[in-house]
Design a protein around this motif. Sequence first.
Motif, mmCIF file in Angstrom:
data_model
loop_
_atom_site.group_PDB
_atom_site.id
_atom_site.type_symbol
_atom_site.label_atom_id
_atom_site.label_comp_id
_atom_site.label_asym_id
_atom_site.label_seq_id
_atom_site.Cartn_x
_atom_site.Cartn_y
_atom_site.Cartn_z
ATOM 1 N N GLY A 12 0.790 -1.208 0.000
ATOM 2 C CA GLY A 12 0.000 0.000 0.000
ATOM 3 C C GLY A 12 0.832 1.272 0.000
ATOM 4 O O GLY A 12 1.956 1.279 0.493
ATOM 5 N N GLY A 13 0.274 2.333 -0.587
ATOM 6 C CA GLY A 13 0.853 3.668 -0.491
ATOM 7 C C GLY A 13 2.155 3.869 -1.224
ATOM 8 O O GLY A 13 2.941 4.720 -0.831
ATOM 9 N N THR A 17 -1.677 5.272 -7.541
ATOM 10 C CA THR A 17 -2.659 6.237 -8.022
ATOM 11 C C THR A 17 -1.975 7.488 -8.556
ATOM 12 O O THR A 17 -2.337 7.990 -9.618
ATOM 13 N N ILE A 21 -2.542 8.630 -12.468
ATOM 14 C CA ILE A 21 -3.091 9.948 -12.829
ATOM 15 C C ILE A 21 -2.086 10.757 -13.638
ATOM 16 O O ILE A 21 -2.400 11.304 -14.702
ATOM 17 N N GLU A 151 11.489 2.461 0.019
ATOM 18 C CA GLU A 151 11.398 2.089 1.432
ATOM 19 C C GLU A 151 11.608 0.582 1.548
ATOM 20 O O GLU A 151 11.380 -0.165 0.604
ATOM 21 N N TYR A 152 11.967 0.101 2.729
ATOM 22 C CA TYR A 152 12.305 -1.309 2.919
ATOM 23 C C TYR A 152 11.139 -2.241 2.610
ATOM 24 O O TYR A 152 11.266 -3.206 1.880
ATOM 25 N N ASN A 190 18.158 10.972 1.914
ATOM 26 C CA ASN A 190 17.878 9.832 2.785
ATOM 27 C C ASN A 190 18.624 8.593 2.286
ATOM 28 O O ASN A 190 18.391 8.142 1.170
ATOM 29 N N LEU A 192 18.328 5.477 2.980
ATOM 30 C CA LEU A 192 17.451 4.347 2.649
ATOM 31 C C LEU A 192 16.994 4.423 1.192
ATOM 32 O O LEU A 192 16.958 3.423 0.482
ATOM 33 N N ARG A 215 10.448 12.427 -3.969
ATOM 34 C CA ARG A 215 9.459 12.847 -2.971
ATOM 35 C C ARG A 215 9.293 14.343 -3.164
ATOM 36 O O ARG A 215 10.256 15.088 -3.122
ATOM 37 N N VAL A 217 6.575 17.668 -2.405
ATOM 38 C CA VAL A 217 5.401 18.154 -1.681
ATOM 39 C C VAL A 217 4.243 18.470 -2.634
ATOM 40 O O VAL A 217 3.085 18.183 -2.337
ATOM 41 N N GLY A 220 1.905 15.695 -3.397
ATOM 42 C CA GLY A 220 0.983 15.376 -2.295
ATOM 43 C C GLY A 220 -0.148 16.388 -2.215
ATOM 44 O O GLY A 220 -1.238 16.079 -1.756
ATOM 45 N N GLU A 221 0.099 17.614 -2.697
ATOM 46 C CA GLU A 221 -0.915 18.672 -2.583
ATOM 47 C C GLU A 221 -1.953 18.626 -3.699
ATOM 48 O O GLU A 221 -3.130 18.900 -3.471
ATOM 49 N N PRO A 223 -3.747 16.417 -5.355
ATOM 50 C CA PRO A 223 -5.033 15.705 -5.289
ATOM 51 C C PRO A 223 -6.126 16.475 -4.566
ATOM 52 O O PRO A 223 -7.300 16.360 -4.916
ATOM 53 N N GLY B 12 -3.791 2.404 1.743
ATOM 54 C CA GLY B 12 -2.494 1.771 1.855
ATOM 55 C C GLY B 12 -1.395 2.705 2.345
ATOM 56 O O GLY B 12 -1.464 3.903 2.112
ATOM 57 N N GLY B 13 -0.411 2.143 3.042
ATOM 58 C CA GLY B 13 0.803 2.860 3.393
ATOM 59 C C GLY B 13 0.637 3.961 4.416
ATOM 60 O O GLY B 13 1.408 4.911 4.411
ATOM 61 N N GLU B 151 -1.983 13.101 4.839
ATOM 62 C CA GLU B 151 -2.022 13.331 3.391
ATOM 63 C C GLU B 151 -3.483 13.402 2.962
ATOM 64 O O GLU B 151 -4.360 12.862 3.627
#
Lengths: 256, 256
Positions: A12-13, A17, A21, A151-152, A190, A192, A215, A217, A220-221, A223, B12-13, B151
């Motif tokens: 997930g995440g 999506t 889009i 991410e792991y 980062n 990781l 990553r 910002v 994320g804004e 949507p 998710g996530g 988010e």
Amino acid sequence: MTKTLCIANQKGGVGKTTTAINLSASLAVAEKRTLLIDIDPQGNACSGVGLTRDQIKDNIYHVLMEEKGIEDVIKNTELSFLDVVPSSFDLIGAEIELVNVPSREFRLFRTLQKIKDKYDYIIIDCPPSLGILTLNSLATADSILIPVQCEYYALEGLSSLLKTIRLVKKGLNPGLKIEGFLLTMFDSRNNLSHQVSEEVKKHFKDNVFNAIIPRNVRLGECPSFGKPILLYDISCKGARSYLQLAQEIMGHGRKK
Amino acid sequence: MTKTLCIANQKGGVGKTTTAINLSASLAVAEKRTLLIDIDPQGNACSGVGLTRDQIKDNIYHVLMEEKGIEDVIKNTELSFLDVVPSSFDLIGAEIELVNVPSREFRLFRTLQKIKDKYDYIIIDCPPSLGILTLNSLATADSILIPVQCEYYALEGLSSLLKTIRLVKKGLNPGLKIEGFLLTMFDSRNNLSHQVSEEVKKHFKDNVFNAIIPRNVRLGECPSFGKPILLYDISCKGARSYLQLAQEIMGHGRKK
Ligand SMILES: Nc1ncnc2c1ncn2[C@@H]1O[C@H](COP(=O)(O)OP(=O)(O)OP(=O)(O)O)[C@@H](O)[C@H]1O
Ligand SMILES: Nc1ncnc2c1ncn2[C@@H]1O[C@H](COP(=O)(O)OP(=O)(O)OP(=O)(O)O)[C@@H](O)[C@H]1O
Ligand SMILES: [Mg+2]
Ligand SMILES: [Mg+2]
């Protein structure tokens, strides 16, 4: 020749999506006729292109239940070359309702044959699971685009996804290919992020897109404004990285 | 009196697994006998507490299929007061295998009755969906803890989760309560984080935990070492926020 891409990963995440889009929107501004299908009950792909719940009546649920044809539920968006097939909460029940139906995995494939030729690209946004809805998408697609969050846990989940793809190739869709692995939410500060991306490139070599989604910002804004990134802030890194991805998919910015 | 908490959100996530692991570990260091149940086929909660795939033979899948009792699959962890019930990929098939089984949603509830009294807390990590696995957890739990990522999409998904909780209360588990809403991945430099957290606090008032989990690089790193945050870096903000959450759950740091 229509190309159908399924954006899937049961983790997930990871950016399914956001990728569905913004890749669709980037293809649309390149004047490719594009259809975005939202088969996730959460309906995030709809709201991300500006469709609100009250504008949606008939949707992909009615199509899978063979109450409507797909041509009856297609909606326009702000972008002239982008249409969308909305989803709804009712899809949650589809997993159970379709269990005893013969060839339930091919419902989406069958209905798409009628309208496929109208589009250059069909992009399917999947839920975070490997159930009937994702199987319908994998049975329909020419290829699968796999977002891998830096991410792991996202790395750990790849083996079960690849196992499922092998099973789908044996049974439902022998022609299914892997379009590529897309690194998402990469944060250059980062450690990781660097470790995960090195690991993915080591394992999957030429199958990893050159485009890396940072990553960002703004991604994320957008949507919350119901706009793909290139209508919200075309100058940001997020928008440029998805335009680069679209170039690679169209064959211009060849992968390695 | 054992308290059973289900960590669920179909988005998710959002930090379900990270919360399940680190809340369990924080309760264990407070010398509460704690059982962490991983009912997500991805098995992230197992690897996050150091269990590798090859150490796991029998698991929650065999328990739900009534081939094993839950007491046969419980494993110890590095923390003496923390046990774990592992999951496996086989769970993906459970959704289909259990469909025609009467009272399929109560399999977990029934088997837990035998061992419940051995623990003070039972924490269940759910997959990102509202299918049979999450329903089994909701039918078993005393209350649900809802992680809400700061988010936009995470906010949007709450209405369908609350709808499902109301349905579960009517049918499967009238006693189910909401333990609280936990804000996760809060980034104080990011406007969106502030907007989402304000919105959640406005809607859910006293039901929002005082503890807010910050976006914290160490929380992303510790799963790759198979350690909960307090065994990886007890001094970081991530560890302190989960210790605060555990205090609130135990009733010491009363929510507002
Ligand atoms: N590159 C990025 N930078 C910053 N935020 C991002 C980025 N990509 C996605 N996000 C945000 O992270 C969250 C998760 O992304 P998204 O919802 O696209 O993932 P998903 O895989 O579709 O999730 P699900 O598994 O629930 O369907 C969303 O809130 C999204 O706005
Ligand atoms: N507070 C945090 N700060 C930084 N990273 C985090 C934080 N919480 C979780 N993460 C990381 O974000 C990712 C998503 O978290 P996690 O896997 O716990 O979510 P989930 O809701 O369990 O996901 P799924 O829906 O797939 O089960 C993981 O890679 C995790 O390590
Ligand atoms: Mg999604
Ligand atoms: Mg999880």
